[in-house]
Design an enzyme around this catalytic site. Structure first.
Site, PDB file in Angstrom:
ATOM      1  N   ASP A 107       0.678  -1.151   0.133  1.00  0.00           N
ATOM      2  CA  ASP A 107      -0.056   0.007   0.030  1.00  0.00           C
ATOM      3  C   ASP A 107       1.015   1.258   0.100  1.00  0.00           C
ATOM      4  O   ASP A 107       1.580   1.701   1.051  1.00  0.00           O
ATOM      5  CB  ASP A 107      -0.954  -0.002   1.182  1.00  0.00           C
ATOM      6  CG  ASP A 107      -1.907   0.911   0.949  1.00  0.00           C
ATOM      7  OD1 ASP A 107      -2.102   1.722  -0.019  1.00  0.00           O
ATOM      8  OD2 ASP A 107      -2.920   0.893   2.129  1.00  0.00           O
ATOM      9  N   ALA A 108       0.938   1.761  -1.063  1.00  0.00           N
ATOM     10  CA  ALA A 108       2.050   2.814  -1.420  1.00  0.00           C
ATOM     11  C   ALA A 108       1.302   4.111  -1.951  1.00  0.00           C
ATOM     12  O   ALA A 108       2.088   5.143  -1.784  1.00  0.00           O
ATOM     13  CB  ALA A 108       3.257   2.561  -2.037  1.00  0.00           C
ATOM     14  N   LYS A 109       0.337   4.077  -2.809  1.00  0.00           N
ATOM     15  CA  LYS A 109      -0.448   5.039  -3.351  1.00  0.00           C
ATOM     16  C   LYS A 109       0.491   5.886  -4.256  1.00  0.00           C
ATOM     17  O   LYS A 109       0.384   7.055  -4.177  1.00  0.00           O
ATOM     18  CB  LYS A 109      -1.160   5.938  -2.432  1.00  0.00           C
ATOM     19  CG  LYS A 109      -2.292   5.033  -1.569  1.00  0.00           C
ATOM     20  CD  LYS A 109      -3.048   5.963  -0.398  1.00  0.00           C
ATOM     21  CE  LYS A 109      -4.036   4.899  -0.010  1.00  0.00           C
ATOM     22  NZ  LYS A 109      -3.585   3.674   0.863  1.00  0.00           N
ATOM     23  N   ARG A 110       1.304   5.193  -4.887  1.00  0.00           N
ATOM     24  CA  ARG A 110       2.103   5.941  -5.946  1.00  0.00           C
ATOM     25  C   ARG A 110       1.725   6.548  -7.193  1.00  0.00           C
ATOM     26  O   ARG A 110       0.660   5.973  -7.473  1.00  0.00           O
ATOM     27  CB  ARG A 110       3.639   4.960  -6.088  1.00  0.00           C
ATOM     28  CG  ARG A 110       4.256   4.534  -4.929  1.00  0.00           C
ATOM     29  CD  ARG A 110       4.818   5.549  -4.213  1.00  0.00           C
ATOM     30  NE  ARG A 110       5.791   4.946  -3.452  1.00  0.00           N
ATOM     31  CZ  ARG A 110       5.705   4.905  -2.053  1.00  0.00           C
ATOM     32  NH1 ARG A 110       4.921   5.644  -1.492  1.00  0.00           N
ATOM     33  NH2 ARG A 110       6.990   4.440  -1.383  1.00  0.00           N
TER      34      ARG A 110
END
Lengths: 273, 273
Positions: free
Chosen positions: A93-96
């Protein structure tokens, strides 16, 4: 095996729609692991062993490792899952998202350095900013659509000229032109079940990652009513704090295992109903 | 000194609107640094020493360090700037945003672990997802508004019910309710100078970070015509590849220094005109 195949198999094998969020905060962790050389890894390892038979996926949150200078323990955690529970997919979960050349570096981070099976990404910059992720046909790309936080309404619920909200525009792009490798899933928060239902309607059987139950107040009954796919699966219902911090004592892992199983069963009661 | 004060002082002292993007890709770096123990840091150090008198800020791109397992060299790079050029602000280009508790961890990453003076962030999740950054009144929070990549139009140029595009909606929020600590700047790409002009009109003298000249094809004349603030400053015009990869020989740093000065002078010719 692709992420999508791995997720399908994990739903079938585990009989669970539960995703456990591995968001280890040193300040909230039990004293009994604090003295370890790799406290975050030891904490995660115990949680994983206690919950593995009740989950369809794990979701380590990159921020907790980056903010605590513990990237090595993130790598160790994912390697531990791969070695001991290779059937369980791992979502970083990094929302890049960034311009293409930069996102290519983030794809290296997510898929090579940390060995994630899937990654969460942000749609604001459009498809070319996600393409280096999407080009990995075997990996999952989970795009923010309608998030669970209150402020999401400031951008995602804004009505467009065509009468639709921005999150519906994202859901349509993600279901059509962006999904050229059939490897997209979407984030749809439990706290806004009507929006989740609208997303399900335009996305067919696309998997949805659902944050927001537990601490954030999302309602499981409403999620199940609006979110299941045509096979009675289709959801990765995330719980982090509600599982990993149930107990701060030496029984923290046992308590997490119990909480994961209870959540699985609560969810499944609605599935059968 | 806040980020905004530091940036104002750097504009004045350097007479430059140039931001150098520190995006070190091992595959593109000169052979003469490849053998070093910390090749990325050695490369950055040489670039910084050669360009420091011609820039108003530096912008290391987090993805290049994360993707190459070089977080330590990111920390070393920023520490080097702080020690040797304390007057030059450092922007950590990370494009983060998440629910509040998670963003608080990203704020630790950007401001404590890496000691950035400012961070780039993504507005898609709304204000509460940025609040832990915004609450640091002394730090800069640079919000994506209209990015330089072609795909940006799929989301950011979409017309809303009120006739305005999404990026203008973001520009208005960022200029009003979100800017309670007066520490917001915006990203406005050089490749779309009309949109940049529209953003300048609603944001007053807010600083704009402008990517997209050089490799991406943005036009400096059009940026200057549309983007300057009322004091003839207001812009951080980023160049990465156009400065750091001018030469792959042993003169790479000298060549970067020359390129930075030329860009400063090209920009300033439009400023005086």
């Amino acid at each position: 095996m692709t992420f999508m195949e791995k997720l399908e198999a994990a739903w079938k094998k585990s009989g669970s729609l539960v995703c456990v969020g591995l968001d280890p905060d040193l300040a909230k962790m039990p004293d009994c692991v604090k003295g370890a050389k790799y406290p975050i890894f030891e904490f995660n390892k115990a949680i994983i062993d206690a919950t593995a038979d009740a989950v369809c996926c794990y979701k380590p949150q990159a921020a907790y490792y980056a903010g605590q200078d513990a990237d090595d323990q993130l790598a160790m955690t994912i390697a531990y899952i791969k070695e001991n529970y290779p059937e369980i997919p791992v979502i970083l979960d990094a929302k890049r998202a960034d311009i293409g050349a930069t996102t290519a570096m983030y794809a290296k981070e997510a898929f090579e350095r940390f060995q994630g099976d899937a990654v969460t990404v942000n749609p604001y910059m459009g498809m070319d900013a996600l393409k280096p992720f999407l080009d990995h046909a075997d990996k999952g790309v989970i795009i923010l659509c309608r998030t669970s936080n209150p402020g999401a309404k400031e951008i995602q619920d804004i009505k467009l000229e065509n009468g639709e909200e921005m999150f519906m525009h994202v859901a349509r792009l993600a279901s059509t032109t962006w999904n050229y490798n059939k490897n997209i899933a979407l984030v749809a928060g439990a706290t806004f079940p009507e929006q989740l239902g609208a997303i399900r309607k335009v996305t067919g059987d696309m998997p949805l990652l659902v944050p927001g139950i537990g601490a954030q107040g999302g309602d499981i009954a409403a999620v199940m009513k609006n979110g299941l796919d045509s096979n009675g699966n289709g959801l990765m219902i995330n719980s982090s704090r509600g599982i990993i911090y149930v107990s701060k004592g030496e029984d923290f892992a046992e308590a997490a295992g119990k909480a994961a199983k209870e959540l699985r069963d609560t969810i499944n009661a609605y599935r059968k109903a």
